[in-house]
Design a protein around this motif. Structure first.
Motif, PDB file in Angstrom:
ATOM      1  N   LEU A  37       0.846  -1.186   0.000  1.00  0.00           N
ATOM      2  CA  LEU A  37       0.000   0.000   0.000  1.00  0.00           C
ATOM      3  C   LEU A  37       0.884   1.239   0.000  1.00  0.00           C
ATOM      4  O   LEU A  37       1.885   1.295   0.724  1.00  0.00           O
ATOM      5  CB  LEU A  37      -0.894   0.050   1.244  1.00  0.00           C
ATOM      6  N   LEU A  38       0.515   2.224  -0.791  1.00  0.00           N
ATOM      7  CA  LEU A  38       1.201   3.511  -0.793  1.00  0.00           C
ATOM      8  C   LEU A  38       0.342   4.489  -0.011  1.00  0.00           C
ATOM      9  O   LEU A  38      -0.740   4.871  -0.460  1.00  0.00           O
ATOM     10  CB  LEU A  38       1.417   4.003  -2.221  1.00  0.00           C
ATOM     11  N   VAL A  39       0.819   4.888   1.153  1.00  0.00           N
ATOM     12  CA  VAL A  39       0.046   5.742   2.054  1.00  0.00           C
ATOM     13  C   VAL A  39       0.685   7.119   2.105  1.00  0.00           C
ATOM     14  O   VAL A  39       1.872   7.248   2.423  1.00  0.00           O
ATOM     15  CB  VAL A  39      -0.018   5.138   3.473  1.00  0.00           C
ATOM     16  N   ARG A  40      -0.093   8.153   1.804  1.00  0.00           N
ATOM     17  CA  ARG A  40       0.414   9.521   1.850  1.00  0.00           C
ATOM     18  C   ARG A  40      -0.170  10.234   3.065  1.00  0.00           C
ATOM     19  O   ARG A  40      -1.350  10.095   3.369  1.00  0.00           O
ATOM     20  CB  ARG A  40       0.018  10.282   0.588  1.00  0.00           C
ATOM     21  N   SER A  41       0.679  10.981   3.723  1.00  0.00           N
ATOM     22  CA  SER A  41       0.227  11.784   4.857  1.00  0.00           C
ATOM     23  C   SER A  41       1.156  12.980   4.974  1.00  0.00           C
ATOM     24  O   SER A  41       2.373  12.840   4.882  1.00  0.00           O
ATOM     25  CB  SER A  41       0.262  10.973   6.151  1.00  0.00           C
ATOM     26  N   GLY A  42       0.557  14.166   5.167  1.00  0.00           N
ATOM     27  CA  GLY A  42       1.376  15.367   5.249  1.00  0.00           C
ATOM     28  C   GLY A  42       2.148  15.571   3.961  1.00  0.00           C
ATOM     29  O   GLY A  42       1.603  15.562   2.872  1.00  0.00           O
ATOM     30  N   GLY A  43       3.452  15.711   4.076  1.00  0.00           N
ATOM     31  CA  GLY A  43       4.263  15.964   2.888  1.00  0.00           C
ATOM     32  C   GLY A  43       4.992  14.749   2.373  1.00  0.00           C
ATOM     33  O   GLY A  43       5.854  14.882   1.502  1.00  0.00           O
ATOM     34  N   GLY A  44       4.687  13.547   2.880  1.00  0.00           N
ATOM     35  CA  GLY A  44       5.445  12.371   2.489  1.00  0.00           C
ATOM     36  C   GLY A  44       4.586  11.215   2.030  1.00  0.00           C
ATOM     37  O   GLY A  44       3.365  11.331   1.898  1.00  0.00           O
ATOM     38  N   ALA A  45       5.242  10.089   1.771  1.00  0.00           N
ATOM     39  CA  ALA A  45       4.558   8.874   1.345  1.00  0.00           C
ATOM     40  C   ALA A  45       5.345   7.668   1.850  1.00  0.00           C
ATOM     41  O   ALA A  45       6.578   7.672   1.839  1.00  0.00           O
ATOM     42  CB  ALA A  45       4.426   8.828  -0.173  1.00  0.00           C
ATOM     43  N   VAL A  46       4.618   6.651   2.300  1.00  0.00           N
ATOM     44  CA  VAL A  46       5.226   5.469   2.908  1.00  0.00           C
ATOM     45  C   VAL A  46       4.617   4.217   2.306  1.00  0.00           C
ATOM     46  O   VAL A  46       3.393   4.144   2.108  1.00  0.00           O
ATOM     47  CB  VAL A  46       5.004   5.471   4.444  1.00  0.00           C
ATOM     48  N   LEU A  47       5.455   3.252   1.991  1.00  0.00           N
ATOM     49  CA  LEU A  47       4.979   1.933   1.557  1.00  0.00           C
ATOM     50  C   LEU A  47       4.690   1.086   2.792  1.00  0.00           C
ATOM     51  O   LEU A  47       5.542   0.949   3.680  1.00  0.00           O
ATOM     52  CB  LEU A  47       6.010   1.257   0.678  1.00  0.00           C
TER      53      LEU A  47
END
Length: 317
Positions: free
Chosen positions: A132-142
């Motif tokens: 899953l590619l999760v975006r929050s604030g100014g970033g993105a995390v797998l």
């Protein structure tokens, strides 16, 4: 004066002929592989489509040849993403292309489902997704795909959305990977803006009222002209940002963020105007105009929303 002229030698603002030719070849193959009508059936792609895209070198297009990828630059990848956006390619397909290199660091051959939300996390259902590619604030995390999930609705957004507790975070995208992700978002939006324009113009040529094609009426001409300006602006802003990315220009972040905001607005506005040009049929589930608007709104939400885009443009400036 001579020094000033020499200082600008080699600067480029748009793709070159070779890059455009490659994109044109890919466009023909992708248009045949991804007919727009299939979007009525759901927002995911079939296993056969994923396999053929992998064979074309699309999925790993932006990964270096030393890592088993196609070794294309951001400019070529963005031009391909314009066609993918125009054909309403799955959001998971766009996320996979954007994060393929990052996923390789996890020893994964990725199929990445994009997620978004404020509080409750939602993600686009994609059979076979392993990240899953999760975006929050100014970033993105797998993240790992959750073991337990449930559907949110059937087909409200032209895709099927899921919700559930997130799996563990595996890798945070770095600044350059994040820029590439947003560049691909912008390119897909530019493609949607162009698709809406093309659809509206084609309909205006065919639909008749009072014995004349509606495209001959001034009001329709004005709508189509406004759409054309928006679509062209989105395409140019995106390709300029892509060239800036490949050239490692100091203003790359600003160019990418600006392209994403511009293209998102163009896609959403053109999507709505296309429905207006179609009249009553544009609102019907059987027709295709609503699919373009819904996908544009969904991609904007996946990218964090236009307000966040505008804030990032200001910050990057």
């Amino acid at each position: 004066m001579t020094g000033s002229s020499e200082m600008h030698v080699g600067l480029r603002y748009q793709p070159d002929a070779e890059q455009l030719a490659l994109a044109g070849e890919m466009e023909s193959a992708l248009t045949e592989l991804l007919p727009l009508a299939r979007a009525h059936q759901g927002g995911s792609e079939s296993a056969d489509v994923w396999e053929q895209l992998a064979g074309l070198g699309i999925l790993n297009a932006g990964v270096g040849e030393d890592r088993g990828g196609s070794g294309l630059g951001a400019t070529e990848v963005a031009l391909i993403a314009v066609t993918l956006g125009r054909q309403l390619a799955s959001p998971a397909l766009l996320a996979t292309i954007a994060t393929f290199g990052a996923a390789l660091d996890l020893n994964e051959t990725p199929r990445v489902a994009p997620a978004f939300g404020d509080g409750e996390m939602l993600w686009v259902n994609e059979p076979g997704a392993n990240l899953l590619l999760v975006r929050s604030g100014g970033g993105a995390v797998l993240h790992a795909v959750p073991e337990v999930a449930q559907p949110v609705d059937e087909f409200t957004w032209g895709v099927r959305l899921m919700t559930g507790p997130l799996g563990p975070a595996l890798r945070t995208l770095d600044a350059r990977e994040l820029q590439l992700l947003r560049l691909i978002d912008a390119a897909a939006m530019a493609g949607i803006a162009q698709a809406a324009l093309d659809m509206a113009v084609d309909y205006a040529k065919l639909r008749e009222q009072f014995g004349r094609p509606i495209g001959s009426f001034q009001a329709i001409k004005h709508h189509c002209a406004t759409m054309a300006i928006a679509a062209r602006g989105a395409a140019d802003a995106t390709s300029f940002a892509a060239v800036a990315f490949d050239s490692a220009r100091a203003d790359t972040a600003h160019r990418v963020e600006s392209a994403l905001l511009f293209a998102s607005a163009a896609a959403i506005d053109n999507g709505g105007t296309n429905i207006q040009v179609h009249g009553g049929i544009g609102f019907s589930a059987e027709a295709e105009p609503h699919l373009l608007l819904k996908r544009a709104q969904l991609l904007a939400a996946l990218a964090g929303g236009t307000e966040a885009m505008a804030e990032r443009v200001a910050a990057a400036a």
